[in-house]
Write a protein that holds these residues in place. Structure first.
Motif, short mmCIF file in Angstrom:
data_model
loop_
_atom_site.label_atom_id
_atom_site.label_comp_id
_atom_site.label_asym_id
_atom_site.label_seq_id
_atom_site.Cartn_x
_atom_site.Cartn_y
_atom_site.Cartn_z
N GLY A 51 14.06 5.87 76.82
CA GLY A 51 13.37 7.18 76.70
C GLY A 51 14.30 7.96 77.74
N LEU A 52 13.58 8.66 78.25
CA LEU A 52 13.57 9.84 79.28
C LEU A 52 13.41 9.44 80.57
CD1 LEU A 52 14.47 12.16 78.90
CD2 LEU A 52 12.52 13.70 79.38
N GLY A 53 14.48 7.94 81.06
CA GLY A 53 14.52 7.97 81.80
C GLY A 53 13.28 7.33 83.47
N PRO A 54 13.46 7.65 84.09
CA PRO A 54 12.14 7.23 85.17
C PRO A 54 11.19 8.26 84.45
CG PRO A 54 14.01 9.12 86.10
CD PRO A 54 14.63 8.18 85.21
N LEU A 55 11.03 9.45 83.57
CA LEU A 55 9.56 9.48 83.13
C LEU A 55 8.68 8.19 82.52
CD1 LEU A 55 11.43 11.96 84.15
CD2 LEU A 55 9.69 14.06 82.44
N SER A 56 9.52 7.85 82.01
CA SER A 56 8.98 6.86 80.71
C SER A 56 8.77 6.05 81.06
CB SER A 56 10.38 6.89 79.26
OG SER A 56 10.64 7.60 79.03
N MET A 57 9.42 5.30 82.16
CA MET A 57 9.23 3.81 83.03
C MET A 57 8.63 3.86 83.72
SD MET A 57 10.91 1.64 81.15
CE MET A 57 10.84 0.98 82.20
N VAL A 58 8.20 5.16 84.29
CA VAL A 58 6.61 5.59 85.66
C VAL A 58 5.44 5.48 85.02
CG1 VAL A 58 5.58 7.21 86.83
CG2 VAL A 58 8.04 6.82 87.20
N ASP A 59 5.72 6.17 83.62
CA ASP A 59 4.47 5.76 82.73
C ASP A 59 3.87 4.90 82.47
OD1 ASP A 59 3.08 6.71 80.40
OD2 ASP A 59 4.21 7.48 79.55
N TYR A 60 5.52 3.71 81.73
CA TYR A 60 5.35 2.90 81.29
C TYR A 60 4.29 1.36 82.14
CZ TYR A 60 6.43 -1.80 79.70
OH TYR A 60 6.41 -3.72 78.58
N MET A 61 4.74 1.54 83.73
CA MET A 61 4.95 0.68 84.12
C MET A 61 3.47 0.70 84.93
SD MET A 61 8.54 -1.11 85.50
CE MET A 61 9.34 0.37 86.14
N GLY A 62 2.56 2.35 84.82
CA GLY A 62 1.39 2.88 85.38
C GLY A 62 2.02 3.24 87.32
N LEU A 63 3.23 3.49 87.40
CA LEU A 63 3.07 3.50 88.68
C LEU A 63 2.60 5.00 89.13
CD1 LEU A 63 7.75 2.39 88.57
CD2 LEU A 63 5.24 0.42 89.56
N LYS A 64 2.71 5.15 89.83
CA LYS A 64 2.14 6.65 90.65
C LYS A 64 3.12 6.95 92.55
CE LYS A 64 -1.82 6.50 88.97
NZ LYS A 64 -1.97 5.45 87.95
N VAL A 65 4.45 7.46 91.36
CA VAL A 65 4.98 8.25 93.20
C VAL A 65 5.24 9.19 92.88
CG1 VAL A 65 6.59 5.85 91.81
CG2 VAL A 65 6.90 8.06 90.89
N ARG A 66 5.55 9.78 93.91
CA ARG A 66 6.24 10.95 94.33
C ARG A 66 7.39 11.38 94.42
NH1 ARG A 66 5.97 11.62 100.49
NH2 ARG A 66 6.29 9.28 101.31
N HIS A 67 8.49 10.22 94.36
CA HIS A 67 10.11 10.88 93.94
C HIS A 67 10.55 9.93 93.10
CE1 HIS A 67 13.82 11.96 96.36
NE2 HIS A 67 14.00 10.63 95.67
N VAL A 68 11.63 10.33 92.16
CA VAL A 68 11.95 9.54 91.18
C VAL A 68 13.46 10.12 91.46
CG1 VAL A 68 10.11 9.71 90.01
CG2 VAL A 68 11.69 11.63 89.59
N ASP A 69 14.59 9.19 91.17
CA ASP A 69 15.76 9.88 91.08
C ASP A 69 16.54 8.48 89.94
OD1 ASP A 69 18.89 9.44 92.18
OD2 ASP A 69 18.51 9.33 93.73
N SER A 70 17.20 9.16 88.95
CA SER A 70 18.01 8.41 87.61
C SER A 70 19.54 8.77 87.71
CB SER A 70 17.21 8.78 86.95
OG SER A 70 17.78 10.33 87.27
N THR A 71 20.37 8.94 89.48
CA THR A 71 21.31 8.34 89.28
C THR A 71 22.18 7.75 88.53
OG1 THR A 71 21.46 9.76 91.90
CG2 THR A 71 23.19 8.88 91.05
N GLU A 72 23.28 8.65 88.13
CA GLU A 72 23.71 7.29 86.97
C GLU A 72 25.36 7.33 87.15
OE1 GLU A 72 24.92 5.28 84.72
OE2 GLU A 72 23.44 5.85 83.38
N THR A 73 26.24 5.95 87.56
CA THR A 73 26.96 6.33 87.99
C THR A 73 27.43 4.66 87.28
OG1 THR A 73 26.97 4.77 90.41
CG2 THR A 73 26.79 7.21 90.15
N GLY A 74 27.07 4.75 86.64
CA GLY A 74 27.02 3.13 85.42
C GLY A 74 27.13 1.99 85.55
N GLY A 75 27.74 1.44 86.00
CA GLY A 75 27.29 -0.09 86.67
C GLY A 75 27.09 -0.46 88.50
N SER A 76 27.84 0.78 89.13
CA SER A 76 27.22 0.53 90.04
C SER A 76 25.98 1.42 90.99
CB SER A 76 28.60 1.66 91.07
OG SER A 76 28.92 2.42 90.16
#
Ligand SMILES: [Zn+2]
Lengths: 134, 388
Positions: free
Chosen positions: B58-83
């Protein structure tokens, strides 16, 4: 042995920025980027110089000659083996390409090569390289 | 401003599956998150920061935070491949140091094995990627990109295929003790040399495994880490850097670890010679060799000798590496090895690696990730951690 005859080469995804490159390829020309401000060549060609950020960039025909910087022949997991390479052009920039019309086992880094245009799936010619004749 | 001492890795969990055709990718993320929370002794309610890369469903952290029911105040979806996951640990430490969160969860999952992924397929990152028109038609895949690096390294420094094979040999020596490893057989240099050529000069046993799976980490501020019952693993320093074709000035024999490594060592205040254990990203044998040199574990061009002297083998070598068997033998979930690199380094620092490969009194470890393709554009992440 002409391996490209049996291999299906995907057509490049043309867009408004890269169109002059492929239009030139249809006329048998390989274009490289050259900056009017810092005088540096670049590849793949862009509208803004990746070296100095100038927008005074020309896309000029390369003389089509260079040497193999590195290469590898994919032997497994593909219908037809093919050789990917970086060729360092006489202009000084290196470009990704394929080496064709050659026995892959006879190739070496440093070999002199010249451009040859091979048709892709939709007919767009793609610059590849073969051992320099003579 | 530094992250040195500002955060600890308090949870580390590697999903045991290697093939999961009957699970969704989101499910593997959630199972990995559950695993790392149990490992840390924390609950879902403690998590207030979430990190994943853009391959998450999905839309990275938005979808996953929703799916897992997390209550967070900070998200980060930095993409550098396998690293990415090595970089995420550093970014989590930065966010904690800045007061943006207290307990950060990082997850990875994927099913490339079930979905039939292979390193010999040309990668197409889509029409909008400016390089695709100039590279995809030539059949630029993962294996042949790294193979061009290996060929050039051999040309410039006289590195041999037999020397590269020692990297697989060392990984297999470790993998024999890992019950979850895909390849547990100890192999010899001859075995590697006799395996089929994939993209010359790289043979099948120069390549990592393709596996389903996942993993998760938790990074927390010091006050929280010290309340938990797990050994303390302090983050000392980190570095990250991209490298590419530099507008046509192609240089395949130096990778971005030459930039991320010195940054990490400087922040940590340690030298390469002090590192007791190193997780080194191992998509291919050549990947390891390049990073060893560029991190300063040996001189540029001398990586072949360094590995052929057996230096990577735990118990006898100077720099035990990838004691879980690494991507070369154990697991390369989602075709992204950065997560498992951090996890095994944490195991070593906790003293929880397999007894046969545990580095005695391991107090200083490095986790090194590499994403993208060394043959075109890639990004390095280096992380240095200490057992306190
Ligand atoms: Zn310029």
């Amino acid at each position: 042995m002409n391996t490209t005859a049996q291999r299906t080469i995907p057509a490049p995804l043309r867009n408004s920025e890269n169109e002059p490159y492929f239009a030139a390829a249809e006329e048998g020309k390989l274009l490289v980027g050259k900056c009017s401000d810092c005088s540096e060549y670049h590849f793949y060609p862009r509208t803004i110089c990746p070296h100095c950020n100038s927008d005074s960039v020309e896309w000029l025909p390369s003389n089509g000659k260079g040497v193999i910087y590195s290469f590898s022949t994919m032997r497994r997991g593909v219908p037809v083996p093919y050789t990917i390479a970086y060729v360092t052009l006489d202009e000084g920039v290196s470009m990704m390409t394929n080496i064709v019309n050659a026995d892959p086992d006879s190739l070496n880094i440093g070999d002199k090569v010249e451009v040859v245009f091979e048709p892709t799936e939709d007919g767009t010619p793609l610059p590849m390289f073969q051992p320099l004749s003579g | 401003m530094t992250i040195n001492g500002k955060a600890y890795v308090v949870g580390a969990y590697e999903h045991p599956t290697r093939k999961a055709p009957d699970k969704s990718v989101a499910q593997l993320h959630a199972e990995s998150a559950r695993g790392t929370l149990l490992d840390a002794g924390l609950t879902k309610e403690d998590i207030d920061g979430y990190f994943c890369a853009t391959d998450a469903p999905g839309l990275g952290p938005l979808s996953m935070v929703d799916y897992m029911g997390l209550k967070v105040r900070h998200v980060d979806s930095t993409e550098t491949g396998g690293s990415s996951y090595v970089v995420h640990v550093a970014h989590a430490a930065q966010a904690i140091a800045m007061g943006k969160c207290n307990v950060a969860l990082i997850t990875l999952a994927g099913r490339p094995r079930s979905e039939g992924s292979s390193g010999t397929q040309a990668r197409n990152y889509g029409a909008a990627a400016p390089d695709v028109a100039f590279e995809f038609p030539y059949g630029m895949a993962t294996a042949n990109g790294y193979a061009m690096v290996a060929r050039r390294h051999m040309y410039e420094f006289g590195t041999t295929s037999e020397q590269l094979a020692w990297i697989k040999v060392a990984a297999s020596q470790h993998a024999q003790y890992n019950e979850h490893a895909i390849l547990r057989n100890v192999v010899t240099v001859e075995d590697v040399m006799e395996s089929p050529m994939i993209a010359d000069p790289l043979r099948r046993l120069d390549c990592c495994v393709v596996s389903d799976g996942g993993g998760a980490l938790i990074v927390a501020r010091p006050e929280i880490a010290k309340q938990l019952k797990r050994p303390l693993v302090k983050i000392l320093g980190a570095g990250e850097a991209p490298k590419n074709q530099n507008g046509g000035k192609v240089d395949l024999t130096t990778c971005a670890a030459a930039l991320s490594g010195p940054a990490a060592f400087a922040e940590a205040g340690v030298k390469p010679s002090e590192i007791q254990y190193a997780s080194i990203y191992d998509s291919f044998t050549i990947t390891v060799l390049m990073q060893l040199e560029d991190l300063g574990f040996c001189k540029k061009g001398e990586g072949g000798k360094f590995v052929a002297d057996g230096n990577l083998i735990s118990g006898s070598g100077k720099l035990p590496f990838n004691t879980d068997g690494g991507g070369l033998c154990n697991n390369h979930p989602a075709n992204r090895g950065g997560m498992t690199k951090v996890i095994e380094a944490v195991r070593q620092l906790r003293g929880e690696a397999h007894p046969k490969v545990q580095v005695p009194n391991c107090t200083l470890a490095l986790a090194q990730g590499m994403g993208g393709n060394l043959g075109s554009r890639h990004a390095s992440g280096t992380l240095i951690m200490e057992r306190q």
